[in-house]
Design a protein around this motif. Sequence first.
Motif, PDB file in Angstrom:
ATOM      1  N   ASP A  87      29.161   1.095  -0.488  1.00  0.00           N
ATOM      2  CA  ASP A  87      29.401   1.523  -1.829  1.00  0.00           C
ATOM      3  C   ASP A  87      29.267   2.356  -1.552  1.00  0.00           C
ATOM      4  O   ASP A  87      30.095   3.576  -2.592  1.00  0.00           O
ATOM      5  CB  ASP A  87      28.098   1.091  -2.691  1.00  0.00           C
ATOM      6  N   GLU A 205      33.721  12.825  -1.221  1.00  0.00           N
ATOM      7  CA  GLU A 205      33.241  12.890  -3.063  1.00  0.00           C
ATOM      8  C   GLU A 205      33.139  13.954  -3.948  1.00  0.00           C
ATOM      9  O   GLU A 205      33.435  14.316  -5.149  1.00  0.00           O
ATOM     10  CB  GLU A 205      32.135  12.121  -3.985  1.00  0.00           C
ATOM     11  N   PRO A 223      37.913  14.525  -9.454  1.00  0.00           N
ATOM     12  CA  PRO A 223      36.890  13.363 -10.051  1.00  0.00           C
ATOM     13  C   PRO A 223      38.549  11.708 -10.352  1.00  0.00           C
ATOM     14  O   PRO A 223      39.232  11.898 -10.948  1.00  0.00           O
ATOM     15  CB  PRO A 223      36.668  13.492 -11.164  1.00  0.00           C
ATOM     16  N   ILE A 224      37.996  10.785  -9.609  1.00  0.00           N
ATOM     17  CA  ILE A 224      38.408   9.698  -9.346  1.00  0.00           C
ATOM     18  C   ILE A 224      37.510   8.774  -9.579  1.00  0.00           C
ATOM     19  O   ILE A 224      36.787   8.452  -9.141  1.00  0.00           O
ATOM     20  CB  ILE A 224      39.393   9.914  -7.767  1.00  0.00           C
ATOM     21  N   SER A 225      38.156   8.161 -10.402  1.00  0.00           N
ATOM     22  CA  SER A 225      36.328   6.731 -10.892  1.00  0.00           C
ATOM     23  C   SER A 225      36.787   5.642 -10.025  1.00  0.00           C
ATOM     24  O   SER A 225      35.953   4.552 -10.011  1.00  0.00           O
ATOM     25  CB  SER A 225      36.377   6.231 -12.082  1.00  0.00           C
ATOM     26  N   GLN A 297      42.108  22.800 -15.402  1.00  0.00           N
ATOM     27  CA  GLN A 297      41.003  22.255 -16.066  1.00  0.00           C
ATOM     28  C   GLN A 297      39.739  22.164 -15.824  1.00  0.00           C
ATOM     29  O   GLN A 297      37.699  22.327 -16.434  1.00  0.00           O
ATOM     30  CB  GLN A 297      41.326  21.381 -17.538  1.00  0.00           C
ATOM     31  N   VAL A 298      39.104  20.920 -14.862  1.00  0.00           N
ATOM     32  CA  VAL A 298      38.087  20.286 -14.075  1.00  0.00           C
ATOM     33  C   VAL A 298      37.028  21.458 -13.944  1.00  0.00           C
ATOM     34  O   VAL A 298      36.038  20.743 -14.240  1.00  0.00           O
ATOM     35  CB  VAL A 298      38.517  19.554 -13.146  1.00  0.00           C
ATOM     36  N   VAL A 299      37.781  22.694 -13.184  1.00  0.00           N
ATOM     37  CA  VAL A 299      37.291  23.661 -12.517  1.00  0.00           C
ATOM     38  C   VAL A 299      36.910  24.823 -13.526  1.00  0.00           C
ATOM     39  O   VAL A 299      35.535  25.511 -12.739  1.00  0.00           O
ATOM     40  CB  VAL A 299      36.916  23.635 -11.029  1.00  0.00           C
TER      41      VAL A 299
ATOM     42  N   ARG B 176      23.359   6.110 -11.566  1.00  0.00           N
ATOM     43  CA  ARG B 176      23.384   5.246 -10.995  1.00  0.00           C
ATOM     44  C   ARG B 176      23.092   4.320 -11.038  1.00  0.00           C
ATOM     45  O   ARG B 176      23.539   3.039 -11.121  1.00  0.00           O
ATOM     46  CB  ARG B 176      23.950   5.287  -9.166  1.00  0.00           C
ATOM     47  N   SER B 182      28.408   2.398  -8.523  1.00  0.00           N
ATOM     48  CA  SER B 182      28.366   3.254  -7.679  1.00  0.00           C
ATOM     49  C   SER B 182      28.812   5.256  -7.673  1.00  0.00           C
ATOM     50  O   SER B 182      28.393   5.570  -7.418  1.00  0.00           O
ATOM     51  CB  SER B 182      28.115   2.857  -6.093  1.00  0.00           C
ATOM     52  N   ASN B 183      30.056   4.681  -7.916  1.00  0.00           N
ATOM     53  CA  ASN B 183      30.750   6.174  -8.362  1.00  0.00           C
ATOM     54  C   ASN B 183      30.672   6.737  -9.490  1.00  0.00           C
ATOM     55  O   ASN B 183      30.091   6.490 -10.957  1.00  0.00           O
ATOM     56  CB  ASN B 183      32.067   5.567  -8.640  1.00  0.00           C
ATOM     57  N   ILE B 185      31.581   8.990 -11.250  1.00  0.00           N
ATOM     58  CA  ILE B 185      33.088   9.431 -12.647  1.00  0.00           C
ATOM     59  C   ILE B 185      32.552   8.967 -13.402  1.00  0.00           C
ATOM     60  O   ILE B 185      32.864   8.586 -14.363  1.00  0.00           O
ATOM     61  CB  ILE B 185      34.107   9.573 -11.834  1.00  0.00           C
ATOM     62  N   GLN B 186      32.580   7.361 -12.571  1.00  0.00           N
ATOM     63  CA  GLN B 186      32.397   5.971 -13.847  1.00  0.00           C
ATOM     64  C   GLN B 186      31.182   6.043 -14.617  1.00  0.00           C
ATOM     65  O   GLN B 186      30.558   5.612 -15.464  1.00  0.00           O
ATOM     66  CB  GLN B 186      32.512   4.474 -12.621  1.00  0.00           C
ATOM     67  N   LYS B 189      31.294   8.185 -17.469  1.00  0.00           N
ATOM     68  CA  LYS B 189      31.976   7.442 -18.554  1.00  0.00           C
ATOM     69  C   LYS B 189      30.533   6.443 -19.398  1.00  0.00           C
ATOM     70  O   LYS B 189      30.844   6.475 -20.453  1.00  0.00           O
ATOM     71  CB  LYS B 189      32.972   6.803 -18.589  1.00  0.00           C
ATOM     72  N   PHE B 216      36.567  15.788 -17.771  1.00  0.00           N
ATOM     73  CA  PHE B 216      35.408  16.453 -16.656  1.00  0.00           C
ATOM     74  C   PHE B 216      35.239  17.529 -16.555  1.00  0.00           C
ATOM     75  O   PHE B 216      36.139  18.143 -16.181  1.00  0.00           O
ATOM     76  CB  PHE B 216      35.933  15.400 -15.417  1.00  0.00           C
ATOM     77  N   PHE B 217      33.924  18.490 -16.186  1.00  0.00           N
ATOM     78  CA  PHE B 217      33.669  19.453 -15.503  1.00  0.00           C
ATOM     79  C   PHE B 217      32.981  18.761 -14.246  1.00  0.00           C
ATOM     80  O   PHE B 217      31.849  18.617 -13.957  1.00  0.00           O
ATOM     81  CB  PHE B 217      33.473  20.077 -16.633  1.00  0.00           C
TER      82      PHE B 217
END
Lengths: 303, 303
Positions: A87, A205, A223-225, A297-299, B176, B182-183, B185-186, B189, B216-217
Motif C-alpha cells: 500500500d 507522492e 495529485p493522482i487518486s 491551479q493545484v499549487v 488513512r 492508503s492514497n 487524495i482518495q 474525497k 485539490f490544493f
Amino acid sequence: MGHILVVGSLAYDTVKTPTGKVDGALGGSANYFGISASLFAPVRVVGVVGEDYRDEDTKLLSSRNVDISGVERVSGKTFHWAGEYDDNLNEAKTLRTELNVFADFHPKLPASFKNSEYVFLANIDPVLQIEVLDQVKAPKVIAADTMNFWITSKISDLLNVLKRLDILLINEGEARLLTETSNAIQAAKKIAKMGPKHVVIKRGEYGIVMYSQNQFFCLPAFPISTVVDPTGAGDTFAAGFMGHIARSNQPLSLDLLKSAAVYGTLLASFTVQDFSLNALKSLTLDQIESRHRDFRQVVSFPT
Amino acid sequence: MGHILVVGSLAYDTVKTPTGKVDGALGGSANYFGISASLFAPVRVVGVVGEDYRDEDTKLLSSRNVDISGVERVSGKTFHWAGEYDDNLNEAKTLRTELNVFADFHPKLPASFKNSEYVFLANIDPVLQIEVLDQVKAPKVIAADTMNFWITSKISDLLNVLKRLDILLINEGEARLLTETSNAIQAAKKIAKMGPKHVVIKRGEYGIVMYSQNQFFCLPAFPISTVVDPTGAGDTFAAGFMGHIARSNQPLSLDLLKSAAVYGTLLASFTVQDFSLNALKSLTLDQIESRHRDFRQVVSFPT
C-alpha cells in the motif's frame, strides 16, 4: 535544442502492485527515459539487450525521436527486474534482479553520440557512469541518478561520479542513506558539498525538494487518486526535467531548473497511472501542457 | 475581524526528540493555538487546568489577545502528555497520557463566548466537541481536528462531529485510518463525503493537501533544516489557518482557504524550531510576513 544522451537499462519487468500484476512487461530506465524525454528533444540511448528482446520494443523507441544505434544486442537474456509494492507505493521491494546481458556490459558510445550536450546517467553501476562520461566530449549538463545498492557497495566510485555532476536526482531514502541525515533539507545541502551543483530529492507522492544556488525549491506531486504502478516514475521525472532543459538549451538558471522540475513532476504523474510504459506510449505534449495548466491551479495561491 | 473560539487542552508535556528533552514544558492544543492565532484575531479559550498550573503560563495567553475566562481552574493536576520522536519527526510516539483534571471536564462557554464566529475544536473527545457546538449560537466557520484514538474508540460520535464541520484538519495517517484508504487524495474525497466541506490533510514535513469544492490544493512545508520539536505543529497550523480566515472575515472561497493554508504552514514552521511554545512566545506578524515572502520563492515557478 540540444541532444540528450541517456545510459541505462532496457529491461523486462515483473511488477505486482495493489491494483494488479504484469509479467515480462517492458521496463528499464533507458526505456522510460527515452520514450518520455523524446517528447521534448532528440534522445540517444546507450544500453544492451539480449536475444529475447522483442522487435516491437525496439520499434517503440525508434518510432519516437530516439536514436537507438547505441543499443547493443548480444547473446543471452535481457535484464530482468521483479518487484512489488504494498500500500505504500512510495517504495518498491525488489524481489529479484537478473542482470543477464547487463552483467558484462560496458557502454560504448557511437561516434555520433559523443557530441551530446545533455547527459543523463540513469541508475546503473557508477563505474559504468564514469565510462560514459569519459567518452562524451563537451557536455553542457550532466545529471545522474543512483540507488542504495551503489551507495552501500560502491561508495568511492559513486563519490567520483558526484564530483563530475551538475545535477543529482535521488530518492529521499537514498539521500538519507548517502548523507546519514534524516532531514531531507539538510541532506540536500550535504549532497551539494559532494559535488553536484544542483540536487533534486524525489519524495514519491510528496513531490520533490530541489537545492540550487543556496535556494530551496519545493514542489508537490500532481495529485493522482489511483496510482497503478510507480515503476519508472523517477526515470520519467528525469526525462521531463532533462527534456525541458535540452529543449530550452539555455544555461542552468534557478528558473529553468524550477520549470524543468515541473515538467518532470507532470511526466511522472502520467507514468504511475498505468503499468509499464503503457501510459507513455500515447502521451502527447498537448496532454502534458493541459496538465501543466491544471497543476498551476493545484499549487498556486493568492499573494 | 471575527472572534475565534478554541476548545482544547492546556497541558504540561514531557517531550524527547533527537535534539533534546523537556519536562513539564507548557503544551496542549489550546495553548499552541491561542498564542499563535491571537496574532491574527482575538481568541477565546475554553479548557481546564489543575492547581499546579503556573501563573506565568496563565499570563502568557492573557498577555496576548486571548480571553481566558473560559479556562476553569479545578482541584487536581493539569493534563500531562509524555511523548517522544525518533528520527522520523513526522510521528509522535505517546509514552503516557495523564488526563487528570481533563477526565471530568465538560466545556462550559461563558455567555460572552457564545457569539463567536469562528470555532476550532482541537483534538479532544468528539463528545466534548459536540457539547461545544451545542453552545455556540451562529458560527460562520467550524473547524476541527481529531486523532486515531477517537477514530478507533468513538467513531459514531466522531461521525456526528464531521457532519457539522466546515473544515476538518487531520493528519495523513489518521485520514488513512478513518477512510481505510492508503492514497491521501482518495482519502480526502472520502472524508468530504462524511460531512466537512473542506478537508486539510496534514503531512508533516511534506506539507498539506487540501480538498475543497472538487479542487485539490497541494502545498509543501516550509523547508526547515533542524526540526527541534514537532509538538504543536498541527495546532499552530490550525491557528494560522483559522487566524487568517477570522482576520479576513470573508466567506470561505478557495482563494481564502489557500491563503489560510499558507499562514498555517508558516506558523507550523516556526513552532518546530524550538521546544514547547518557545519559538512562538516572541513571534511577530512581521516575522511571519517575512517568511511568507521567502516561502513564495521556495514554491513559485515561472509560467
